[in-house]
Design a protein around this motif. Structure first.
Motif, PDB file in Angstrom:
ATOM      1  N   ARG A 243      36.091  36.860  36.876  1.00  0.00           N
ATOM      2  CA  ARG A 243      36.091  37.968  37.976  1.00  0.00           C
ATOM      3  C   ARG A 243      35.221  39.106  37.283  1.00  0.00           C
ATOM      4  O   ARG A 243      35.922  39.914  36.737  1.00  0.00           O
ATOM      5  CB  ARG A 243      37.301  38.413  38.352  1.00  0.00           C
TER       6      ARG A 243
ATOM      7  N   CYS B  49      34.765  28.775  44.082  1.00  0.00           N
ATOM      8  CA  CYS B  49      35.590  29.839  44.998  1.00  0.00           C
ATOM      9  C   CYS B  49      34.793  29.682  46.266  1.00  0.00           C
ATOM     10  O   CYS B  49      35.674  29.305  47.056  1.00  0.00           O
ATOM     11  CB  CYS B  49      35.318  31.241  44.169  1.00  0.00           C
TER      12      CYS B  49
ATOM     13  N   GLN C  33      39.435  36.990  50.170  1.00  0.00           N
ATOM     14  CA  GLN C  33      38.442  38.108  49.508  1.00  0.00           C
ATOM     15  C   GLN C  33      38.570  39.078  50.722  1.00  0.00           C
ATOM     16  O   GLN C  33      37.895  39.060  51.746  1.00  0.00           O
ATOM     17  CB  GLN C  33      37.242  37.814  49.011  1.00  0.00           C
TER      18      GLN C  33
ATOM     19  N   GLN D 175      45.113  33.685  41.000  1.00  0.00           N
ATOM     20  CA  GLN D 175      44.393  32.946  40.001  1.00  0.00           C
ATOM     21  C   GLN D 175      45.263  32.980  38.593  1.00  0.00           C
ATOM     22  O   GLN D 175      46.448  32.701  38.544  1.00  0.00           O
ATOM     23  CB  GLN D 175      43.096  33.256  39.707  1.00  0.00           C
TER      24      GLN D 175
HETATM   25 MO   LIG Z   1      37.899  32.856  44.508  1.00  0.00          MO
END
Ligand SMILES: [Mo]
Ligand SMILES: Nc1nc2c(c(=O)[nH]1)N[C@H]1C(S)=C(S)[C@@H](COP(=O)(O)OP(=O)(O)OC[C@H]3O[C@@H](n4cnc5c(=O)[nH]c(N)nc54)[C@H](O)[C@@H]3O)O[C@H]1N2
Ligand SMILES: Nc1nc2c(c(=O)[nH]1)N[C@H]1C(S)=C(S)[C@@H](COP(=O)(O)OP(=O)(O)OC[C@H]3O[C@@H](n4cnc5c(=O)[nH]c(N)nc54)[C@H](O)[C@@H]3O)O[C@H]1N2
Ligand code: SF4
Length: 846
Positions: free
Chosen positions: A156, A182, A222, A688
């Motif tokens: 990220r 992802c 997200q 995560q």
């Molecule tokens: Mo992700």
């Protein structure tokens, strides 16, 4: 949305309320020491608490927040009411994030490996020595004539303004990420269909019918948090939601209907719904005629085989339900949205699953409409308008097999999505030699498919990765396999220009800024790159002729106009949020092109083009004599048929007519009657590989049993809590395909028997089962690990009160399913097909 005056008032009121109630939960920051705790006497401190706007990064949703700071300590966080996405709310994870700052096992000093790689023996060095080591290695690699042997791998990464600059400056194109793990099928499906964006922004507040294919937006997703807030409002106005999830997620639970399809059948369901809508004549004829690149007749012809009966066979659902839901959905148009996430896209056929779902919005005409499948409200101004400091290094013009494998022609077509699940295998095979591997905010041993085996074996092997420098905040599994560890600033101690899809459909952005000073020898990785760039010298250093990342960000914000008599920089430091003064961005494709935009343009077959560097570039469409922007696809229409897909498939020797056909992945089609499908999902309080060290969150969830249906469990004689062994198999098509049953791995895990999952599916979450990162993620009481990067202080809490430690009779720290999930890239795009894993199970103990 709140204005600034209300903002000041509201926060003042909430602080006053705190005073009256006298209640403020001190964050786990105070684990640091009793001495620290004594410095904070609640009764007399509340008025003096500083409120500094910044941005959360405990997941990818990047919510604007306000840090409550006293004497250099973050006491807690609250939402920034000016953030138009979240309107002043934060989720539970945000509060856990505070503990990262004074985490007793936070990395505080740079470390150089002294034993063999992976032995865990380290020597403390200075930051300057560490930077010199990296600079020397990179300089050597550049001088050898192979700059591409410097590889940068981020998870990220929110500071790609500086990381990309660094890689361009040294001349290496090998910038890797985690996108194919992802969301790359979802992104590609959006680019193919609407071109404008990689991600929809459902206009949730005004939506009256949510058709959800595998998104768990009330717990993950997200941008799920801003959507959740708007969903609650929509629900209060009577909206309906139908969720297709193989598991009873909390989003499925909050839906009016939950349907559990067989994995990978989402495309068949969506196509059958489209078939029904066309068949019953409840489609938006005008939208299809004006804006889609196929006619009603062509569409009907393509959809003819996809009957509700066909979908019922593929999905195991009832054909009547599929038909009924399709008609209900269409009856709410245009205030309805069919959308997706990892449940539908993380499959071999995920690209077409998602294209089929997006298409449903087109045929009922909800694309870009109020309450519909909206898009186009992205980060304010855009990167192009935040100038990069001059001089800017030129873009690297060549590519390598690591970041641009030719077998996946759509991986980097619109956006650099890469195919990173293949990277460690490629590194092991030396398809592209590596000299320097730089890792940042990634923990591949935990998060990659076959991470604990394939990623670890590459990372351990000094002959394939001669030098690994890792930036992290804790001694993660990634750091453990490094040669040099750079202790990073936490997200409370650094800058980033942030923003996500604007749920208000009005462009905005937020600023992350340091709210407390950096501690010990930690340094923002952006600053490390600047100093390394300077040390490399020569041509490279000219691109780093500024003192710090702060100077860089300040420079980038310098083009903002003044507001309230403040410069853009001062304004952002004070309020943390910038909202563009524009109307909501509905139906962006209908916007007229300005005369200025049309200058030098020409029209061919109704498409408006400009010549750019001798190449035709479509900029819009003539509709009834007016020049409109259209969709940013090659036809400037919503593309149901895609020439791009057909070309890419042809290149790979695959049969494809460019329509989003449904094909069940081979492994699932041929699954034996005693086999099951292993799927995976995210917990609401974990992100995560980044939250397991946060005690507030791990106290809530630290165990991840395998979900198994009651009926299936009964067949195997499995009761709740029983241990079972799961054996997984290699896919029968794609990467390492084999007709013969090849075992990927075996894992023992205890069962959670529930009605809330499809009978042919089992599910395990990620984020747990760590081997490193401290006592909390490992669920081990006692002394902290002896690594010379930690402070000498410790907390009693960590020594004795990790109450889920197995030695205290607790459940332990869970399992990491990625040891048995095969690397499984889907065709063309390369997205990891997480949810296609065929497995068998057996009970091993009662
Ligand atoms: Mo992700
Ligand atoms: N089984 C299974 N596996 C999955 C998923 C799943 O659903 N199931 N989801 C997949 C998805 S969607 C994704 S996006 C990937 C994500 O996987 P990754 O790309 O690995 O990303 P993270 O887990 O966010 O990265 C975590 C690492 O960053 C470190 N870190 C945290 N904060 C900072 C910081 O401020 N600075 C630095 N330098 N480091 C920091 C953490 O300590 C940790 O080592 O995982 C994938 N893996
Ligand atoms: N709390 C939390 N929030 C997060 C993250 C996190 O780790 N934790 N990570 C962030 C990131 S990087 C991402 S990419 C997003 C992901 O956000 P989501 O995609 O919404 O979350 P996931 O849990 O990966 O998967 C969604 C759902 O897919 C279901 N599913 C699995 N297999 C199938 C299938 O075959 N068919 C169908 N129909 N459903 C299936 C799962 O049961 C799960 O409920 O979340 C972001 N936000
Ligand atoms: S959704 Fe993510 S970014 Fe937003 S508050 Fe929660 S953890 Fe932070």
């Amino acid at each position: 949305m709140m204005n600034r005056r209300e903002f000041v008032k509201t926060t003042a009121v909430s602080m006053a309320a705190l005073k009256i109630g006298g209640m403020i939960s001190l964050s786990s920051d105070t684990y640091a020491s009793a001495a620290v705790r004594e410095r904070i006497s609640l009764a007399d401190t509340i008025e003096s608490i500083e409120q500094i706007p910044t941005v959360c990064l405990n997941c990818s949703t990047v919510c604007g927040m306000i840090a409550l700071v006293k004497e250099g300590l973050v006491l807690g966080v609250t939402g920034n009411p000016l953030d138009p996405n979240t309107n002043g709310k934060l989720c539970a994870k945000a509060h856990g994030g505070v503990s990262a700052i004074n985490y007793p096992e936070r990395l505080l000093y740079p470390l150089k490996r002294v034993g063999k790689r992976g032995d865990g023996l380290w020597q403390r060095i200075t930051m300057d020595e560490a930077h010199q080591m990296v600079a020397d290695r990179i300089k050597q690699t550049i001088e050898s004539g192979y700059p591409e042997r410097v590889v940068f791998h981020a998870g990220r990464n929110r500071i790609d303004d500086i990381t990309n600059r660094f890689m361009d400056a040294i001349g290496s194109p090998v910038v890797l990420n985690h996108r194919a793990l992802c969301s790359s099928n979802k992104r590609a499906a959006n680019y193919i269909s609407i071109g404008d964006t990689d991600w929809e922004t459902v206009d949730a507040e005004y939506c009256s019918y949510f058709l959800n294919f595998g998104a768990n937006f009330l717990e993950a997703h997200q941008g799920g948090f801003p959507m959740a807030r708007r969903f609650v409002k929509a629900k209060a106005n009577g909206a309906k939601m139908v969720t297709f999830d193989t598991r009873l997620s909390n989003t499925a639970g909050k839906s009016d209907e939950w349907l559990a399809p067989f994995p990978s059948s989402e495309g068949a369901i969506a196509l059958a719904m489209a078939h029904t809508i066309m068949d019953k004549g409840v489609y938006d004829e005008a939208f299809i005629r004006e804006w889609c690149n196929v006619s009603v007749e062509e569409l009907k012809l393509f959809l003819a085989p996809y009957t509700p009966k066909f979908a019922a066979e593929a999905s195991g659902l009832d054909a009547n339900d599929i038909e009924r839901i399709a008609l209900e959905f269409a009856s709410h148009a245009p205030a309805c949205a069919a959308f997706t996430n990892r449940g539908s896209q993380a499959h071999q056929n995920g690209l077409n699953n998602d294209r089929a779902v997006i298409m449903l919005n087109a045929i009922v005409g909800s694309i870009g409409r109020k309450g519909g499948y909206a898009f186009g409200g992205s980060k304010s101004l855009g990167n192009a308008s935040f100038p990069m400091l001059q001089p800017i290094p030129p873009k690297v013009k060549f590519s390598t097999d690591l970041e641009d494998p030719k077998e996946y022609p759509l991986a980097n077509k619109w956006q650099k999505m890469k195919v990173s699940e293949l990277v460690f295998e490629k590194i092991k095979n030396k398809t592209q030699p590596v000299e320097v591997y730089m890792s940042y905010t990634i923990s591949a041993p935990q998060t990659w498919p076959e991470g604990p085996t394939v990623a670890v074996s590459a990372l351990k092997d000094e002959s394939v990765i001669p030098f690994h420098v890792c930036s992290d905040v804790v001694y993660s599994e990634m750091a453990h396999y490094a040669d040099l560890i750079l202790p990073d600033a936490t997200y409370f101690e650094r800058y980033t220009i942030e923003g996500r899809n604007a749920n208000e459909l009005i462009p905005y952005f937020v600023l992350r800024q340091p709210v407390v000073a950096l501690t010990h020898d930690c340094l923002n990785f952006g600053d490390s790159l600047i100093r390394i760039g300077q040390k490399i010298g020569g041509k490279v250093s000219q691109y780093f002729a500024f003192d710090s990342y702060e100077v860089f960000i300040k420079g980038r914000l310098s083009s903002l106009p003044e507001r309230e008599g403040l410069s853009g920089w001062e304004y952002m430091k004070k309020y943390g949020v910038w909202v563009d003064d524009k109307a909501k961005n509905y139906e962006p494709y209908r916007k007229k092109l300005s005369l200025q935009e049309l200058e030098n343009s020409f029209v061919e077959n109704e498409i408006i083009y400009l010549l750019k560097n001798g190449k035709k570039e479509a900029i819009g469409r003539m509709v009834n004599g007016t020049a409109l922007r259209g969709f940013k696809t090659p036809s400037r229409k919503f593309e149901i048929y895609s020439g791009d897909v057909q070309d890419a498939a042809r290149k790979m020797g695959l049969e494809d007519d460019g329509f989003p056909h449904f094909v069940m992945p081979k492994s699932l089609k041929e699954i034996a009657s005693d086999e099951l499908v292993l799927t995976t999902f995210k917990w609401n309080v974990h992100t995560q590989a980044r939250t397991a060290p946060q005690k507030y969150l791990s106290e809530i969830v630290h165990d991840n049993p395998v979900w198994i249906n009651t009926q299936t469990a009964r067949k195997y004689g499995i009761k709740n809590g029983d241990m079972i062994e799961i054996t997984t198999y290699r896919p029968q098509s794609g990467f390492k395909a084999s007709e013969k049953k090849m075992v990927v791995g075996r894992m023992s895990v205890h069962a959670f028997v529930t009605q809330g999952i499809h009978p042919r599916v089992i599910a395990i979450s990620n984020s747990l089962g760590m081997n490193f990162g401290g006592r909390i993620p490992r669920a081990k009481n006692g002394k902290k690990q002896n690594i010379p990067a930690f402070s000498t202080e410790d907390s009693e809490d960590f020594k004795r009160y990790v109450w889920w430690d197995k030695r205290l009779g607790g459940s332990g720290n869970g399992v990491n399913p990625n040891s048995i999930i095969p690397i499984n890239p889907s065709p063309l795009v390369g997205m990891q097909a997480w949810n296609d894993t065929v497995c068998s199970i057996r009970k091993i103990k009662t």
